[in-house]
Scaffold this active site. Structure first.
Site, PDB file in Angstrom:
ATOM      1  N   HIS A   1      -6.238   9.639  -0.659  1.00  0.00           N
ATOM      2  CA  HIS A   1      -6.969   9.658   0.613  1.00  0.00           C
ATOM      3  C   HIS A   1      -6.204  10.313   1.757  1.00  0.00           C
ATOM      4  CE1 HIS A   1      -4.902   5.698   0.391  1.00  0.00           C
ATOM      5  NE2 HIS A   1      -4.636   5.927   1.657  1.00  0.00           N
TER       6      HIS A   1
ATOM      7  N   ASP B   1      -7.644   1.545   2.427  1.00  0.00           N
ATOM      8  CA  ASP B   1      -7.212   2.508   3.444  1.00  0.00           C
ATOM      9  C   ASP B   1      -8.132   3.709   3.618  1.00  0.00           C
ATOM     10  OD1 ASP B   1      -5.502   3.295   5.490  1.00  0.00           O
ATOM     11  OD2 ASP B   1      -4.192   4.438   4.182  1.00  0.00           O
TER      12      ASP B   1
ATOM     13  N   ASP C   1       1.129   5.056  -0.256  1.00  0.00           N
ATOM     14  CA  ASP C   1       0.451   6.351  -0.183  1.00  0.00           C
ATOM     15  C   ASP C   1       1.105   7.355  -1.124  1.00  0.00           C
ATOM     16  OD1 ASP C   1      -1.608   6.036   1.852  1.00  0.00           O
ATOM     17  OD2 ASP C   1       0.041   5.722   3.253  1.00  0.00           O
TER      18      ASP C   1
ATOM     19  N   HIS D   1       0.864  -1.183   0.000  1.00  0.00           N
ATOM     20  CA  HIS D   1       0.000   0.000   0.000  1.00  0.00           C
ATOM     21  C   HIS D   1       0.895   1.225   0.000  1.00  0.00           C
ATOM     22  CE1 HIS D   1      -3.226   2.764   0.631  1.00  0.00           C
ATOM     23  NE2 HIS D   1      -2.725   3.177   1.774  1.00  0.00           N
TER      24      HIS D   1
END
Length: 1013
Positions: free
Chosen positions: A446, A196, A74, A72
């Protein structure tokens, strides 16, 4: 393998035919342009080897455990996008995406059974461009074989609370187009993957369904919701994400992952983890294989109890994992071998490398009947007193900048489409929409528009937006010069929100061009900062029009104090140019005099009004006390003021503090900024204003323009003082006597409306631990309350958190400044610089009958999101070409769009191709007075002025699949059978839009050559 699932269109895994020219129309020459043929070839379903067909075999009669190796990544959070990609500042966070992708590809090539999924195209596209041809070929083979699979496929994994649906569609389109251009149909994602984001919107699921996704997997849902789902075996079900679209158009199979998105306890084998590796040598004193196998078997058996099939998943990865992929894969290889070896001893557990797509395929093949969900997943809490509702409002300046940038990007895209190549290379240089497209896509992440990144990262997000505006300003200048036939020194006033615009403030004469991105004419009051004086304003037909110069409140600007107002009318998808000249002192009496705010005497009744509305103010407190709709003979007592919640820093009940993510006030009753406001009044022929000053850091102008059917509240809040060591979360609250039964309504990403009830969740019995924060919901464009007869609607200019905590009350959080971190990873309080930020914004207030409300708020919200773009120039420059006659007004449409229809997208797609999206912006049964909730039909072929459409192809929402060949899995539900109609043949002269329907087209076009007038 069991019985195969039902599919529509081609069978899963592809067929042997390319795109048939179905759902398309040949409007001109029978020869397709090369760019169009290339696009068709890339998307041919016959080439789709990577999909369900490449999934690994499973074992019937056993519990199949699908290991999902993933990372994941970001796109900005504790570090900037570039810092994450290159691996800079390891002392802040050890993370480097370039090394992750290098390592994963190397490990996948070692063994054919290994699999991996990747999500963020913002990173992958950058890495891809830096690879050799040999590496690119190897990766293409991995993708073709299904060993490297893309899920989601957007530029980022976007937030779902603070995002507008148009920006979501844009960022998904950007990422999916990269995959299409790079890997063809092999790279087509079948599964959406939001592991997430901090809560999930219904509109997000609807958009994913319309993009052609078969399934959607979530990581974070409310802790009470998750416990309830485990008990009732509802961790997986069908999400019916629209009240208007006929099933299955917005139906999406949705699964909740068992462990958010992290690996199971004791099974994390990343360089960032501390779990011991698998030691399978029985001679070693560290031998742990038997213990790990037994643990794994128990874990798998326990997890199976929460799901309905003989398949379950384990997410093997987390934030920025796999920088040393060999560690992960070497240990998973051993785990798979050791666990499966127990089958000879009677074990019924089979573990395998898999992907979300392959797991979904097995669920579909199970042919079960699934329950249906119709609400959303807001608000999200991960424990008692821990509601993630603060980020709905965090960093309001960034949220506004993002919304303004969306507005400007659509202007840029449209003008690039209307003018063609001359917009990219023209008299002002090379213009380009791509930098702003990519920056806007990054902002949907996000941790970006959500306001949950560190301050230096937020600064970098703003830098990316600013860098994207420049090339678009050049493009817009080129396009306006081409369309107006005149070259001028255009100026873009980026700081109009703080009353700064050098051209209007220093020039005796200037021109104002307004470009309208909507498909209908817009009337708007223009406000420009000027130096003291009077001005003559002429419309596009060289006729004098009314104008006023009004004083800006001193607490707005320390430098400039006056603004010029004049009414403008701008045609659909076009521009109008107005000329402004400062009058000499001798001519002052021939025009309107300057208007200064007058101090109001308390014994006078204070009213502002026009022919449609009236607002009355309490002469003692200076606060709004009543709103009247004169047109509909409606009157409602309304008290509006500013309050602040004292932010918790933790207490005996819970250590949880308010922070960038979490909203947790110390007490449920907010504190008024002031119980009264110092007020002054401005009244001119064009506007009436009440200026309210509540404190040194909170003020507001309530205004009513001539001919306007809504009240405008322009608030200025900040810097929020915190020297008293109290963090503050500031709200604007409206109190009325309406009986609303504890209900209120909010939009979902700016589209459909959801009903909310205090202290209630539609699918489980709520144990409410935070009566304020637990009733907050995201408000992207509007919130309203109603008693069944009247409706009070408030429109926002950015995403905010909002609620109705008492009957007849409505509140929106406009700003927050906090002193303590909320312990969700940022490790930085939401202070927003040392002194704090001053933020200005608008709320538009509508009072109307329920039957008329949708027609009012739908069209006004559309105009608020896509406002006319103001461009200034000094005038008097040279013609665009010889014998050209300047144009002061232009429309890109042959006729206005019907009020139900919104031009969602008009953008360049290729050298001779455009992307077009048309949307019905009303919901089913939403409007009865004007019949705006009915289907509407229009002629697309002859819609535009500047180009001819030769070919038209209808696609899925993200424009990466032809609609006629899009294949989605079918699911059986407990609500009964669903029909699956085939797409009808496209007739571009008769395109029908049903309520809330978006139709997407790729068009091959020919731009008109400009002819000297």
């Amino acid at each position: 393998m069991g019985t195969g699932p039902l599919t529509s269109g081609v069978r899963a895994g592809g067929g042997n035919t390319g795109w048939l020219w179905m759902s398309s129309c040949n409007l001109g020459s029978p020869v397709l342009p090369i760019s169009f043929l290339f696009w068709l070839l890339l998307a041919a379903p016959g080439a789709r080897a990577a999909g369900y067909k490449t999934c690994p075999p499973t074992k019937p009669g056993m519990l199949n455990v699908h290991l999902l190796p993933h990372t994941h990544d970001d796109v900005g959070w504790l570090k900037t996008v570039d810092q994450y990609y290159y691996g800079i500042l390891s002392d802040v966070q050890h993370a480097s995406v370039q090394y992750i992708l290098d390592s994963v590809v190397s490990s996948l090539l070692e063994k054919p059974t290994r699999r991996f999924i990747y999500v963020e195209m913002a990173f992958f596209s950058r890495w891809w461009k830096q690879q050799t041809s040999a590496t690119q070929d190897a990766v293409r083979n991995l993708v073709r074989q299904g060993r490297l699979e893309f899920v989601n496929g957007g530029w980022v994994m976007n937030d779902e609370a603070a995002t507008h649906y148009g920006a979501i569609v844009d960022q998904m389109t950007l990422g999916l187009r990269f995959l299409q251009d790079t890997f063809g149909s092999d790279g087509l994602p079948r599964v959406a993957w939001h592991i997430d984001p901090f809560g999930h919107s219904r509109e997000q699921a609807s958009l994913f369904a319309q993009m052609g996704f078969d399934g959607f997997f979530l990581g974070r849902i409310d802790y009470q919701d998750k416990l309830n789902r485990k008990k009732k075996l509802r961790m997986e079900e069908l999400w019916r994400a629209s009240d208007s679209l006929e099933p299955p158009a917005a139906d999406l199979f949705t699964g909740v992952l068992p462990n958010n998105y992290n690996p199971p306890k004791y099974l994390c084998w990343d360089v960032l983890c501390t779990d011991p590796p698998v030691v399978d040598n029985p001679r070693s004193p560290e031998f742990n294989a038997k213990t790990l196998v037994n643990y794994f078997l128990k874990l798998a058996s326990s997890q199976k109890g929460f799901y309905r099939t003989n398949h379950t998943v384990m997410t093997m990865g987390s934030d920025f994992h796999y920088e040393n992929a060999n560690m992960w894969f070497k240990n998973m290889d051993k785990l798979i071998r050791l666990v499966n070896a127990q089958q000879v001893n009677g074990s019924l557990v089979h573990v395998l490398y898999s992907t979300p797509t392959c797991y979904l395929w097995e669920l579909n093949k199970a042919n079960l009947t699934w329950t249906v969900k119709e609400d959303d997943f807001f608000p999200y809490a991960d424990g008692p007193h821990m509601f993630w509702t603060g980020y709905f409002s965090s960093r309001p300046a960034l949220k506004r900048y993002e919304r303004l940038s969306y507005n400007f990007l659509q202007v840029c895209n449209q003008l690039e489409a209307l003018v063609g190549p001359e917009a990219n290379v023209g008299p002002y240089g090379s213009g380009d929409s791509a930098p702003l497209q990519e920056a806007m896509a990054v902002l949907q992440h996000h941790d970006a528009v959500s306001g949950t990144a560190r301050q230096n990262v937020v600064n970098d997000y703003a830098r990316q937006l600013a860098a994207g505006w420049g090339p678009c300003e050049v493009l817009v200048s080129n396009a306006l010069a081409r369309l107006s036939h005149y070259k001028q020194n255009f100026s873009f006033c980026r700081e109009l929100n703080i009353s700064i615009c050098p051209v209007s403030q220093t020039s005796e004469r200037f021109q104002v061009t307004l470009y309208n991105p909507l498909g209908r004419k817009v009337d708007q009051m223009v406000r420009l900062p000027v130096y003291e004086g009077n001005f003559i304003v002429k419309d596009p037909h060289d006729k004098n029009i009314s104008s006023n110069v009004v004083m800006v409140p001193s607490y707005y600007s320390e430098t400039y104090q006056w603004e010029l107002l004049f009414p403008a009318s701008v045609p659909a998808l076009g521009f109008s140019t107005y000329s402004v000249a400062k009058m000499s002192d001798l001519n002052h009496q021939a025009h309107n005099l300057l208007s200064r705010p007058r101090k109001h005497k308390s014994h006078h009744v204070l009213v502002i009004e026009n022919k449609y509305m009236r607002a009355t103010f309490d002469s003692g407190t200076g606060l709004l006390m009543k709103i009247e709709n004169l047109e509909q003979n409606l009157s409602l007592p309304v008290s509006q003021g500013f309050f602040w919640y004292n932010a918790s820093v933790g207490d005996e009940e819970s250590s949880q503090a308010s922070g960038a993510y979490i909203f947790r006030p110390n007490v449920g009753k907010p504190i008024p900024v002031s119980r009264w406001a110092q007020i002054s009044l401005v009244k001119t022929a064009l506007v009436q204003e009440v200026h309210q000053n509540f404190s040194a850091w909170c003020s507001q102008v309530i205004r009513l323009y001539k001919g306007q059917r809504h009240l405008e509240l322009e608030w200025t809040v900040g810097p929020i003082p915190v020297r008293d060591d109290w963090g503050k979360e500031v709200i604007s609250r409206f109190d009325t006597p309406m009986k609303t039964k504890g209900q209120f309504f909010t939009d979902s990403n700016g589209r459909e409306i959801l009903k909310r009830r205090d202290d209630y969740r539609p699918t489980w019995t709520l144990n409410q631990t935070e009566p304020v924060a637990g009733n907050y919901y995201p408000v992207n464009t509007r919130i309203y309350i109603t008693d069944g007869q009247m409706q009070l609607t408030v429109l926002t200019d950015r995403s905010q958190g909002g609620s109705s905590l008492q009957d007849g009350s409505l509140e929106l959080m406009v700003h927050r400044r906090l002193l303590v971190d909320d312990d969700r990873g940022v490790s930085e309080p939401l202070l927003e610089t040392d002194t704090g930020d001053k933020v200005r914004g608008r709320h538009l207030v509508l009072l109307s009958s329920v039957s008329d409300a949708a027609a009012r708020h739908r069209l006004l919200a559309e105009q608020e999101v896509l406002a006319p773009q103001v461009v200034l120039s000094l005038g008097g420059s040279s013609p665009y070409h010889s014998r050209a006659t300047p144009k002061t007004q232009f429309s890109g449409l042959r006729q206005e769009l019907p009020p139900q229809v919104h031009l969602l997208t008009l953008a360049r797609w290729g050298p001779k191709m455009l992307l077009l999206r048309l949307e019905h912006q009303f919901a089913l049964k939403e409007d009865s007075d004007r019949n705006l909730s009915s289907p509407v039909t229009l002629n697309v072929q002859n819609l535009f002025q500047t180009f001819t459409i030769n070919y038209l192809q209808e696609t899925t929402l993200a424009a990466n699949q032809p609609l006629s060949r899009a294949s989605r899995l079918k699911w059986m539900t407990n609500t009964g059978p669903t029909s699956y109609p085939e797409p009808s043949k496209l007739d571009p002269t008769s395109v029908t839009l049903k309520p809330m329907e978006i139709r997407t087209f790729l068009a091959s076009v020919q731009w008109q050559e400009h002819r000297p007038a």
